[in-house]
Write a protein that holds these residues in place. Structure first.
Motif, PDB file in Angstrom:
ATOM      1  N   TRP A 109       0.831  -1.201   0.000  1.00  0.00           N
ATOM      2  CA  TRP A 109       0.000   0.000   0.000  1.00  0.00           C
ATOM      3  C   TRP A 109       0.870   1.257   0.000  1.00  0.00           C
ATOM      4  O   TRP A 109       0.544   2.253  -0.662  1.00  0.00           O
ATOM      5  N   THR A 110       1.972   1.224   0.720  1.00  0.00           N
ATOM      6  CA  THR A 110       2.884   2.374   0.746  1.00  0.00           C
ATOM      7  C   THR A 110       3.459   2.619  -0.645  1.00  0.00           C
ATOM      8  O   THR A 110       3.482   3.761  -1.123  1.00  0.00           O
ATOM      9  N   ALA A 111       3.903   1.553  -1.301  1.00  0.00           N
ATOM     10  CA  ALA A 111       4.454   1.683  -2.657  1.00  0.00           C
ATOM     11  C   ALA A 111       3.402   2.215  -3.622  1.00  0.00           C
ATOM     12  O   ALA A 111       3.678   3.092  -4.443  1.00  0.00           O
TER      13      ALA A 111
ATOM     14  N   ARG B 147      -8.700  -7.161 -13.567  1.00  0.00           N
ATOM     15  CA  ARG B 147      -7.503  -6.486 -14.068  1.00  0.00           C
ATOM     16  C   ARG B 147      -6.316  -7.437 -13.970  1.00  0.00           C
ATOM     17  O   ARG B 147      -6.169  -8.137 -12.972  1.00  0.00           O
ATOM     18  N   THR B 148      -5.452  -7.385 -14.973  1.00  0.00           N
ATOM     19  CA  THR B 148      -4.219  -8.162 -14.936  1.00  0.00           C
ATOM     20  C   THR B 148      -3.158  -7.367 -14.190  1.00  0.00           C
ATOM     21  O   THR B 148      -3.379  -6.208 -13.799  1.00  0.00           O
ATOM     22  N   LYS B 149      -2.005  -7.958 -14.051  1.00  0.00           N
ATOM     23  CA  LYS B 149      -0.889  -7.260 -13.407  1.00  0.00           C
ATOM     24  C   LYS B 149      -0.537  -5.986 -14.176  1.00  0.00           C
ATOM     25  O   LYS B 149      -0.373  -4.922 -13.576  1.00  0.00           O
ATOM     26  N   LEU B 150      -0.443  -6.075 -15.485  1.00  0.00           N
ATOM     27  CA  LEU B 150      -0.086  -4.896 -16.288  1.00  0.00           C
ATOM     28  C   LEU B 150      -1.124  -3.784 -16.173  1.00  0.00           C
ATOM     29  O   LEU B 150      -0.768  -2.605 -16.048  1.00  0.00           O
ATOM     30  N   GLN B 151      -2.399  -4.143 -16.199  1.00  0.00           N
ATOM     31  CA  GLN B 151      -3.459  -3.138 -16.046  1.00  0.00           C
ATOM     32  C   GLN B 151      -3.389  -2.486 -14.670  1.00  0.00           C
ATOM     33  O   GLN B 151      -3.551  -1.267 -14.537  1.00  0.00           O
ATOM     34  N   THR B 152      -3.146  -3.277 -13.661  1.00  0.00           N
ATOM     35  CA  THR B 152      -3.046  -2.759 -12.292  1.00  0.00           C
ATOM     36  C   THR B 152      -1.856  -1.825 -12.160  1.00  0.00           C
ATOM     37  O   THR B 152      -1.962  -0.757 -11.542  1.00  0.00           O
TER      38      THR B 152
ATOM     39  N   VAL C 206      -1.298   2.510 -11.019  1.00  0.00           N
ATOM     40  CA  VAL C 206      -0.490   3.030  -9.919  1.00  0.00           C
ATOM     41  C   VAL C 206      -0.195   4.515 -10.115  1.00  0.00           C
ATOM     42  O   VAL C 206      -0.278   5.311  -9.177  1.00  0.00           O
ATOM     43  N   GLU C 207       0.124   4.909 -11.326  1.00  0.00           N
ATOM     44  CA  GLU C 207       0.472   6.305 -11.609  1.00  0.00           C
ATOM     45  C   GLU C 207      -0.712   7.258 -11.443  1.00  0.00           C
ATOM     46  O   GLU C 207      -0.530   8.453 -11.258  1.00  0.00           O
ATOM     47  N   HIS C 208      -1.917   6.717 -11.514  1.00  0.00           N
ATOM     48  CA  HIS C 208      -3.120   7.566 -11.496  1.00  0.00           C
ATOM     49  C   HIS C 208      -3.889   7.502 -10.176  1.00  0.00           C
ATOM     50  O   HIS C 208      -5.009   7.989 -10.109  1.00  0.00           O
ATOM     51  N   THR C 209      -3.280   6.915  -9.170  1.00  0.00           N
ATOM     52  CA  THR C 209      -3.983   6.826  -7.888  1.00  0.00           C
ATOM     53  C   THR C 209      -4.239   8.227  -7.350  1.00  0.00           C
ATOM     54  O   THR C 209      -3.416   9.132  -7.531  1.00  0.00           O
TER      55      THR C 209
ATOM     56  N   SER D 144       8.301  -0.806  -7.266  1.00  0.00           N
ATOM     57  CA  SER D 144       8.213  -1.405  -5.920  1.00  0.00           C
ATOM     58  C   SER D 144       6.920  -2.179  -5.761  1.00  0.00           C
ATOM     59  O   SER D 144       6.908  -3.265  -5.187  1.00  0.00           O
ATOM     60  N   TYR D 145       5.815  -1.611  -6.258  1.00  0.00           N
ATOM     61  CA  TYR D 145       4.531  -2.301  -6.143  1.00  0.00           C
ATOM     62  C   TYR D 145       4.541  -3.599  -6.951  1.00  0.00           C
ATOM     63  O   TYR D 145       4.046  -4.621  -6.496  1.00  0.00           O
ATOM     64  N   ALA D 146       5.134  -3.582  -8.124  1.00  0.00           N
ATOM     65  CA  ALA D 146       5.194  -4.769  -8.987  1.00  0.00           C
ATOM     66  C   ALA D 146       5.916  -5.921  -8.294  1.00  0.00           C
ATOM     67  O   ALA D 146       5.591  -7.094  -8.520  1.00  0.00           O
ATOM     68  N   ALA D 147       6.881  -5.617  -7.433  1.00  0.00           N
ATOM     69  CA  ALA D 147       7.638  -6.656  -6.736  1.00  0.00           C
ATOM     70  C   ALA D 147       6.770  -7.477  -5.782  1.00  0.00           C
ATOM     71  O   ALA D 147       7.122  -8.598  -5.419  1.00  0.00           O
ATOM     72  N   PHE D 148       5.612  -6.951  -5.394  1.00  0.00           N
ATOM     73  CA  PHE D 148       4.709  -7.668  -4.493  1.00  0.00           C
ATOM     74  C   PHE D 148       3.752  -8.601  -5.238  1.00  0.00           C
ATOM     75  O   PHE D 148       3.049  -9.384  -4.614  1.00  0.00           O
ATOM     76  N   LEU D 149       3.685  -8.493  -6.560  1.00  0.00           N
ATOM     77  CA  LEU D 149       2.688  -9.215  -7.351  1.00  0.00           C
ATOM     78  C   LEU D 149       3.296 -10.376  -8.127  1.00  0.00           C
ATOM     79  O   LEU D 149       4.407 -10.264  -8.656  1.00  0.00           O
TER      80      LEU D 149
END
Length: 164
Positions: A57-59, A87-92, A96-99, A67-72
């Motif tokens: 969540w922090t990432a 959503r797939t990993k790539l879609q997710t 991240v950039e638009h949160t 960093s977030y991708a490393a958790f998936l």
């Protein structure tokens, strides 16, 4: 004749008395010892996975896609409460950039081991959005399936459910 009936009753009663005897004394080793080891292992796993969830969540909040991708896992799938479907990993990772949440609170963690390589993590998230946003707060109940691949725990599935 009476003697035959008496002997028949005694013959039937003897085996029944064997079943009525007290069971043997239990072993001297405490049965709770293995239970304590299992509880300690589950507690350690719960702490580990809660830490990973919080770090993910922090990432995500810092918009740190790598960093977030490393958790998936590579086959990661997510379903969020927005109704937009799976959503797939790539879609997710593109999201991240638009949160746009400005703060969040994670609570009510529960970790259920599902064998040596899987665990189901549930918790509640309350997200706060900027004052200019049409939605100020959002509460969701989250279920995540985590898997241990090559000695590393990663998130495989993510599911949000809105909380009233």
């Amino acid at each position: 004749m009476r003697n035959c009936i008496l002997f028949a009753c005694i013959a039937l009663a003897l085996p029944c008395s064997v079943f009525a005897q007290k069971p043997a004394a239990p072993d001297k080793t405490p049965a709770s010892a293995p239970s304590k080891n299992v509880d300690a292992a589950q507690s350690k796993l719960a702490q580990l996975l809660e830490g990973k969830v919080r770090a993910a969540w922090t990432a995500f909040g810092k918009k740190d896609k790598n960093s977030y991708a490393a958790f998936l896992t590579d086959d990661f799938q997510a379903v969020e409460s927005d109704g937009a479907g799976e959503r797939t990993k790539l879609q997710t990772l593109r999201e991240v950039e638009h949160t746009n949440y400005s703060d969040y609170l994670l609570q009510l963690f529960q970790v259920q081991p599902l064998g040596p390589h899987y665990a189901f993590v549930t918790y509640e998230s309350t997200m706060q959005f900027p004052k200019t946003s049409s939605l100020r707060f959002k509460r969701v109940f989250i279920g995540e399936l985590w898997t241990n691949r090559d000695g590393e725990w990663k998130m495989m599935r993510y599911q949000e459910t809105p909380v009233g």
